[in-house]
Design an enzyme around this catalytic site. Structure first.
Site, short mmCIF file in Angstrom:
data_model
loop_
_atom_site.label_atom_id
_atom_site.label_comp_id
_atom_site.label_asym_id
_atom_site.label_seq_id
_atom_site.Cartn_x
_atom_site.Cartn_y
_atom_site.Cartn_z
N LYS A 1 42.72 46.29 32.14
CA LYS A 1 43.48 46.63 33.35
C LYS A 1 44.61 45.63 33.60
O LYS A 1 45.74 46.03 33.88
CB LYS A 1 42.56 46.66 34.58
CG LYS A 1 41.45 47.70 34.50
CD LYS A 1 40.68 47.80 35.81
CE LYS A 1 39.87 46.58 36.15
NZ LYS A 1 38.71 46.33 35.28
N ARG B 1 36.52 49.02 44.28
CA ARG B 1 35.37 48.89 43.40
C ARG B 1 34.10 49.46 44.02
O ARG B 1 33.05 49.44 43.38
CB ARG B 1 35.13 47.42 43.09
CG ARG B 1 35.72 46.96 41.73
CD ARG B 1 35.51 45.48 41.63
NE ARG B 1 35.41 44.93 40.32
CZ ARG B 1 36.36 44.19 39.75
NH1 ARG B 1 37.52 43.99 40.34
NH2 ARG B 1 36.15 43.64 38.58
N ARG C 1 38.03 36.75 25.36
CA ARG C 1 38.96 36.33 26.41
C ARG C 1 38.48 35.02 27.03
O ARG C 1 39.28 34.15 27.35
CB ARG C 1 39.05 37.43 27.48
CG ARG C 1 40.07 37.15 28.56
CD ARG C 1 40.31 38.34 29.45
NE ARG C 1 39.28 38.49 30.46
CZ ARG C 1 39.23 39.51 31.33
NH1 ARG C 1 40.13 40.49 31.27
NH2 ARG C 1 38.29 39.58 32.24
N ARG D 1 37.92 31.37 32.06
CA ARG D 1 37.19 31.98 33.18
C ARG D 1 35.68 31.86 32.93
O ARG D 1 35.17 32.35 31.92
CB ARG D 1 37.57 33.46 33.29
CG ARG D 1 38.79 33.69 34.13
CD ARG D 1 39.14 35.15 34.17
NE ARG D 1 38.10 35.99 34.76
CZ ARG D 1 38.27 37.28 35.06
NH1 ARG D 1 39.43 37.85 34.86
NH2 ARG D 1 37.29 37.99 35.58
N ARG E 1 28.27 41.84 35.39
CA ARG E 1 29.51 42.46 35.87
C ARG E 1 29.55 43.93 35.45
O ARG E 1 29.98 44.79 36.22
CB ARG E 1 30.73 41.71 35.32
CG ARG E 1 30.92 40.36 36.02
CD ARG E 1 31.86 39.47 35.25
NE ARG E 1 33.21 39.97 35.19
CZ ARG E 1 34.10 39.60 34.27
NH1 ARG E 1 33.75 38.72 33.33
NH2 ARG E 1 35.30 40.10 34.28
#
Ligand code: AMP
Length: 190
Positions: free
Chosen positions: A14, A89, A128, A134, A146
């Site tokens: 996204k 969400r 990532r 992160r 998640r």
């Protein structure tokens, strides 16, 4: 106004696609995750609160998220349109977004959903995590939580937007440019 919800599970791409789309259509990009991370970095009250949830891979409570998002939208209402990335969400967030946009005589033009298999998502997020720093991308248990949050609270929004005839699924696997072109094919017809 052209208002797009860019939808999909964590790791669907996204953020990457939002950057491309915002340039192409001159839209204002709002990533709720980015706003939370900015607040965490600056140690604000909102950041301290959001961090407790984000570190576990849980969703931040609805009212906190909705208030933050509404504030950003209201401050930027004179733009050409918005691209919402990571919001809504939950069903209450989607309802709040509708109400907020109605107040400004506008609405969601379409939800573009990036469809990617779970297996690919976990690998993408771990990769990532190696570069993004992160914390929630670096631990497979947090990543799985998640994805669980996505299926239990977020995935139902597909039906919410399908009922309004504005849900558009796009294959989220392939090259970045290839996926951008699939998305623009949808947006050009909105
Ligand atoms: P993202 O950058 O979109 O992957 O979001 C990272 C984290 O921020 C999520 O795992 C949630 O903890 C939090 N977050 C971002 N957007 C929302 C939202 N719309 N509702 C609740 N929590 C959110």
């Amino acid at each position: 106004m052209k208002n797009i919800v860019l939808f999909g599970p964590p790791g669907a791409g996204k953020g990457t696609q939002a950057e491309k789309i915002k340039e192409k259509y001159d839209l204002f990009h709002i990533s709720t995750g980015d706003v939370f991370r900015y607040n965490i970095k600056n140690n604000t009250k909102l950041g301290v609160l959001a961090k407790q949830y984000m570190d576990k891979g849980d969703l931040v409570p609805d009212q906190v998220t909705i208030d933050m998002l509404s504030d950003v939208v209201e401050k930027n209402i004179s733009v050409n349109g918005f691209i919402f990335d990571g919001f809504p969400r939950t069903q209450s967030q989607a309802e709040a977004l509708d109400k907020l946009l109605t107040k400004f005589n506008t609405s969601i033009s379409g939800m573009v959903a990036l469809e990617v298999d779970d297996e690919i998502l976990i690998n993408r997020l771990l990769e990532r995590g190696k570069v993004s720093g992160r914390a929630d991308d670096s631990n497979s248990l947090i990543i799985k939580n998640r994805i669980k949050e996505y299926y239990s609270k977020t995935a139902i929004l597909k039906t919410f937007y399908q009922r309004k005839n504005c849900y558009f699924g796009v294959d989220g696997v392939g090259g970045i440019e290839e996926i951008t072109s699939r998305i623009t094919n949808v947006i050009n017809n909105l």
